[in-house]
Design an enzyme around this catalytic site. Sequence first.
Site, PDB file in Angstrom:
ATOM      1  N   GLU A  29       0.819  -1.207   0.000  1.00  0.00           N
ATOM      2  CA  GLU A  29       0.000   0.000   0.000  1.00  0.00           C
ATOM      3  C   GLU A  29       0.857   1.264   0.000  1.00  0.00           C
ATOM      4  O   GLU A  29       0.539   2.244  -0.685  1.00  0.00           O
ATOM      5  CB  GLU A  29      -0.953  -0.003   1.203  1.00  0.00           C
ATOM      6  N   TYR A  63      -6.687   6.053   4.508  1.00  0.00           N
ATOM      7  CA  TYR A  63      -6.821   5.032   3.472  1.00  0.00           C
ATOM      8  C   TYR A  63      -5.974   3.806   3.785  1.00  0.00           C
ATOM      9  O   TYR A  63      -6.454   2.666   3.708  1.00  0.00           O
ATOM     10  CB  TYR A  63      -6.441   5.572   2.086  1.00  0.00           C
ATOM     11  N   ASP A  88      -9.750   4.459  -2.279  1.00  0.00           N
ATOM     12  CA  ASP A  88      -8.644   4.973  -3.076  1.00  0.00           C
ATOM     13  C   ASP A  88      -9.233   5.657  -4.312  1.00  0.00           C
ATOM     14  O   ASP A  88     -10.456   5.746  -4.486  1.00  0.00           O
ATOM     15  CB  ASP A  88      -7.650   3.858  -3.434  1.00  0.00           C
ATOM     16  N   CYS A 119     -13.329   0.889 -15.320  1.00  0.00           N
ATOM     17  CA  CYS A 119     -13.878   2.236 -15.107  1.00  0.00           C
ATOM     18  C   CYS A 119     -12.733   3.231 -14.932  1.00  0.00           C
ATOM     19  O   CYS A 119     -12.615   3.914 -13.915  1.00  0.00           O
ATOM     20  CB  CYS A 119     -14.796   2.234 -13.887  1.00  0.00           C
ATOM     21  N   CYS A 146     -17.017   0.853 -20.861  1.00  0.00           N
ATOM     22  CA  CYS A 146     -18.346   0.590 -20.313  1.00  0.00           C
ATOM     23  C   CYS A 146     -18.957  -0.699 -20.861  1.00  0.00           C
ATOM     24  O   CYS A 146     -19.787  -1.327 -20.179  1.00  0.00           O
ATOM     25  CB  CYS A 146     -19.270   1.771 -20.590  1.00  0.00           C
ATOM     26  N   CYS A 175     -18.180  -3.433 -18.452  1.00  0.00           N
ATOM     27  CA  CYS A 175     -18.510  -3.214 -17.041  1.00  0.00           C
ATOM     28  C   CYS A 175     -19.643  -4.136 -16.593  1.00  0.00           C
ATOM     29  O   CYS A 175     -20.696  -4.203 -17.252  1.00  0.00           O
ATOM     30  CB  CYS A 175     -18.914  -1.761 -16.821  1.00  0.00           C
ATOM     31  N   CYS A 197     -25.370   1.929 -13.764  1.00  0.00           N
ATOM     32  CA  CYS A 197     -24.535   3.124 -13.658  1.00  0.00           C
ATOM     33  C   CYS A 197     -25.344   4.386 -13.948  1.00  0.00           C
ATOM     34  O   CYS A 197     -25.877   4.576 -15.046  1.00  0.00           O
ATOM     35  CB  CYS A 197     -23.364   3.024 -14.633  1.00  0.00           C
TER      36      CYS A 197
END
Length: 295
Positions: free
Chosen positions: A44, A127, A145, A198, A205, A208, A214
Amino acid sequence: MSTPAIPLSDAARLHEEVIGWFGAAARDLPWRRDASPWAVLVSELMLQQTPVARVLPVYEAWLARWPTPADLAAEPTGEAVRAWGRLGYPRRALRLHAAATAIVERHGGQVPSGREELLALPGVGDYTAAAVQSFAFGGRAVVLDTNVRRVLSRVVSGVELPPAGVTAAERAIAAELLPTTDAHVWAAATMELGALVCTARSPRCDECPVADLCRWRAAGYPAYDGPVRRGQSWDGTDRQCRGRLMAVLREAPGAVPKDALDVVWPDALQRERCLDGLVADGLADAREDGTYALP
């Protein structure tokens, strides 16, 4: 970004479709194969503002050399900076070394699972603490994030891009959507969806799994109308200058004379300012004989 009501049926479908997609499409990343708390914490911190492809070789070498916090804490901080290589923002290496030291001193060498204990570690913010709780301990934490924020902004709020900084409204939306079970999988899945499908500039799309849910798509893809976002420049900046100076220090087996640093950047005033900044940040040591070295 307001907090819209999310029908339970839509939330259940979002969970099912996104997690199902993740099960088939997730990248095989080493911090997913070894989701130990230390491995997750290292990944991270390395992934902050740095692409996965650049992180992978450094991460794998780092874990091979320092598989536990105690292994890293036993080394000089300069070795952490050297091993950081060209990932950028090398103060993260100092923070990771300081975090390892704190983990050894305060927690017996084991990365803590509690939010407040995590937040007390150097370099760990909201985070990162949530990511460690979620990915390492399977906790039910709100992980936000850039990728997750973009997915929720589009799918739930109908807005192309989230605000520059995390808002209370975003946290409320994310908390509302957090499933009661497998919340850590949901966090990883939404993150991966933002990274692979995305995306910020060219969302796919047609690939997705929740395109029909959406709200941004349903609204006809309205363009972002918030504050202008400017990309970070690089050529001629202090960041580039500092990077050149750090490269000399990393590649040298010991201290280097001042003239070895002078030749890598033509602007003397900028070079001296950046060198002073590296010393002030603890990334370089200025020695009495006029040489410079990693800490």
